[in-house]
Design a protein around this motif. Sequence first.
Motif, PDB file in Angstrom:
ATOM      1  N   THR A 187       0.840  -1.209   0.000  1.00  0.00           N
ATOM      2  CA  THR A 187       0.000   0.000   0.000  1.00  0.00           C
ATOM      3  C   THR A 187       0.869   1.251   0.000  1.00  0.00           C
ATOM      4  OG1 THR A 187      -1.659  -1.183   1.301  1.00  0.00           O
ATOM      5  CG2 THR A 187      -1.882   1.204   1.199  1.00  0.00           C
ATOM      6  N   SER A 188       1.926   1.228   0.815  1.00  0.00           N
ATOM      7  CA  SER A 188       2.717   2.445   1.007  1.00  0.00           C
ATOM      8  C   SER A 188       3.615   2.770  -0.181  1.00  0.00           C
ATOM      9  CB  SER A 188       3.566   2.323   2.280  1.00  0.00           C
ATOM     10  OG  SER A 188       4.585   1.363   2.085  1.00  0.00           O
ATOM     11  N   ILE A 189       3.843   1.776  -1.041  1.00  0.00           N
ATOM     12  CA  ILE A 189       4.639   2.084  -2.245  1.00  0.00           C
ATOM     13  C   ILE A 189       3.733   2.095  -3.490  1.00  0.00           C
ATOM     14  CG2 ILE A 189       6.810   1.264  -1.242  1.00  0.00           C
ATOM     15  CD1 ILE A 189       6.559  -1.281  -2.935  1.00  0.00           C
ATOM     16  N   PHE A 190       2.427   1.977  -3.249  1.00  0.00           N
ATOM     17  CA  PHE A 190       1.416   2.063  -4.317  1.00  0.00           C
ATOM     18  C   PHE A 190       1.651   1.002  -5.397  1.00  0.00           C
ATOM     19  CE2 PHE A 190       2.236   6.298  -2.460  1.00  0.00           C
ATOM     20  CZ  PHE A 190       1.027   6.463  -1.794  1.00  0.00           C
ATOM     21  N   GLU A 191       2.090  -0.185  -4.984  1.00  0.00           N
ATOM     22  CA  GLU A 191       2.323  -1.295  -5.916  1.00  0.00           C
ATOM     23  C   GLU A 191       1.520  -2.511  -5.482  1.00  0.00           C
ATOM     24  OE1 GLU A 191       6.138  -2.566  -7.118  1.00  0.00           O
ATOM     25  OE2 GLU A 191       6.992  -0.572  -7.208  1.00  0.00           O
ATOM     26  N   PRO A 192       1.125  -3.442  -6.344  1.00  0.00           N
ATOM     27  CA  PRO A 192       1.173  -3.296  -7.794  1.00  0.00           C
ATOM     28  C   PRO A 192       0.151  -2.276  -8.295  1.00  0.00           C
ATOM     29  CG  PRO A 192       0.100  -5.348  -7.215  1.00  0.00           C
ATOM     30  CD  PRO A 192       0.574  -4.740  -5.942  1.00  0.00           C
ATOM     31  N   LEU A 193      -0.788  -1.913  -7.392  1.00  0.00           N
ATOM     32  CA  LEU A 193      -1.806  -0.906  -7.721  1.00  0.00           C
ATOM     33  C   LEU A 193      -1.982  -0.005  -6.512  1.00  0.00           C
ATOM     34  CD1 LEU A 193      -4.620  -3.390  -8.870  1.00  0.00           C
ATOM     35  CD2 LEU A 193      -3.241  -1.976 -10.399  1.00  0.00           C
ATOM     36  N   SER A 194      -2.478   1.186  -6.736  1.00  0.00           N
ATOM     37  CA  SER A 194      -2.841   2.018  -5.593  1.00  0.00           C
ATOM     38  C   SER A 194      -4.078   1.403  -4.928  1.00  0.00           C
ATOM     39  CB  SER A 194      -3.160   3.439  -6.070  1.00  0.00           C
ATOM     40  OG  SER A 194      -4.077   4.031  -5.177  1.00  0.00           O
ATOM     41  N   THR A 195      -4.076   1.330  -3.597  1.00  0.00           N
ATOM     42  CA  THR A 195      -5.220   0.704  -2.915  1.00  0.00           C
ATOM     43  C   THR A 195      -6.461   1.617  -2.941  1.00  0.00           C
ATOM     44  OG1 THR A 195      -4.212   1.452  -0.829  1.00  0.00           O
ATOM     45  CG2 THR A 195      -3.934  -0.861  -1.407  1.00  0.00           C
ATOM     46  N   PHE A 196      -6.288   2.868  -3.389  1.00  0.00           N
ATOM     47  CA  PHE A 196      -7.470   3.737  -3.477  1.00  0.00           C
ATOM     48  C   PHE A 196      -8.469   3.217  -4.512  1.00  0.00           C
ATOM     49  CE2 PHE A 196      -4.480   6.418  -1.241  1.00  0.00           C
ATOM     50  CZ  PHE A 196      -5.288   6.851  -0.192  1.00  0.00           C
ATOM     51  N   GLY A 197      -7.976   2.499  -5.522  1.00  0.00           N
ATOM     52  CA  GLY A 197      -8.880   1.865  -6.495  1.00  0.00           C
ATOM     53  C   GLY A 197      -9.787   0.844  -5.810  1.00  0.00           C
TER      54      GLY A 197
END
Length: 447
Positions: free
Chosen positions: A87-97
Amino acid sequence: MTVKDILAAIQSPDSTSEDFAALPLPESYRAITVHKDETEMFAGLATRDKDPRKSIHLDDVPLPELGPGEALVAVMASSVNYNSVWTSIFEPLSTFGFLERYGRTSELAKRHDLPYHIIGSDLAGVVLRTGPGVNSWKPGDEVVAHCLSVELESSDGHNDTMLDPEQRIWGFETNFGGLAEIALVKSNQLMPKPDHLSWEEAAAPGLVNSTAYRQLVSRNGAGMKQGDNVLIWGASGGLGSYATQFALAGGANPICVVSSDQKAEICRSMGAEAIIDRNAEGYKFWKDENTQDPKEWKRFGKRIRELTGGEDIDIVFEHPGRETFGASVYVTRKGGTITTCASTSGYMHQYDNRYLWMSLKRIIGSHFANYREAWEANRLIAKGKIHPTLSKVYSLEDTGQAAYDVHRNLHQGKVGVLCMAPEEGLGVRDHEKRAKHIDAINRFRNV
Ligand SMILES: C/C=C/C(=O)SCCNC(=O)CCNC(=O)[C@H](O)C(C)(C)COP(=O)(O)OP(=O)(O)OC[C@H]1O[C@@H](n2cnc3c(N)ncnc32)[C@H](O)[C@@H]1OP(=O)(O)O
Ligand SMILES: NC(=O)C1=CN([C@@H]2O[C@H](COP(=O)(O)OP(=O)(O)OC[C@H]3O[C@@H](n4cnc5c(N)ncnc54)[C@H](OP(=O)(O)O)[C@@H]3O)[C@@H](O)[C@H]2O)C=CC1
């Protein structure tokens, strides 16, 4: 009313359930968040260089509304899981999605779609309030929470709750996670806190212990049996430190892979005998970015045979992914199982399929644990059959550093975080049981 008053009630031996129910709730509380307007902050950087200390914030956030079937819990301690690193590195996707998608499903779920994401998928704490329809839990109950959030409105998940089409990991694909002073959970996530453990010890196993239980022990995973040779990658890490314990407790033979002497020593002290230091032995499964080296798979397999008296692997406990998967498939015996729950080093795997089909091997995908499996895994902790593998404990303020340690593989076992708990060592109720297991409970501390 402030969080301090809640803490005072938790620390008072005289507090009753009625006292907790009568405590007014604060309007806001402190929580670890990532911010939606920062999802591009690491654009262009290599994964390794994305620094959780820059994206993780400690914010004051408003208390969410409590819905039917839910509970608000005062979090005494939590732990860092690798999903919070993702979550904190926005990988593999941003968790906001994930939060947006969840928010579209119902009026109540809309609460989760916010410009900040309160992360964290473990907690140990005390129930503050329960929503309509909750009868099994009451204010004042000391609990841990597993991280399976399901709606169960579709029959798909009725036999195995992980198969629910609306299955989510709390604090990763939902908001209001455990790295905070207060968390919002579905009441079915709650389980009794093991009474011989402190808050931070009780908060450590949850996610990884349940995952390892399904992946290795449950019939939904590898269905491990006595005598099985189990290859465990990262055997002193989060998942691996529980997989190693399950293998030993279940009469199997763990072959532990680690990357240092110190980690090898921890595995030895858990009772494992077959240990491979992948660093010292210098395995290079990839010649370059696109080409694997089957000679290295074979060298690895020979080493395993040396350690097992000539036998191959019945079950591989996989999670590093791309870097190791080709070797994992190769070293599995005829009819054996590769069970995978992750791809830390890359999710586009390559393996030689001839070794899979000609030798009738199976690859099983596994993810977290269903309600029952999570309960059974927690029961083993409560009975002192499996122990927390807590190494280091950080304050809520230092969660960014804690996540950085896990991202950079600087840690052992599990890393804890104190949320409301003012110090380590609080919350133990059964001192006699604790004394019986104290060496095992402390095995990973400060190594
Ligand atoms: C407990 C702790 C666990 C961990 O730590 S795990 C490690 C951390 N987790 C991860 O790294 C995973 C993060 N998640 C992801 O990367 C993604 O989350 C997934 C790759 C798992 C899924 O991708 P996505 O894009 O979210 O979902 P889609 O299922 O691909 O849906 C997108 C659209 O594709 C349609 N679709 C799905 N399957 C099919 C099919 N078989 N044929 C045709 N279409 C399909 C859907 O319906 C939807 O459509 P529409 O956008 O219109 O809603
Ligand atoms: N699907 C699910 O339900 C779950 C998935 N996960 C995922 O599993 C993965 C591991 O989680 P967790 O065990 O908590 O993490 P940890 O970092 O605590 O442990 C993983 C261990 O794997 C080893 N490792 C890392 N990279 C490699 C590599 N390239 N090759 C070989 N070994 C490697 C390291 O051990 P060493 O250096 O000693 O070899 C490391 O300590 C993460 O990606 C996480 O998101 C976790 C929990 C649940």
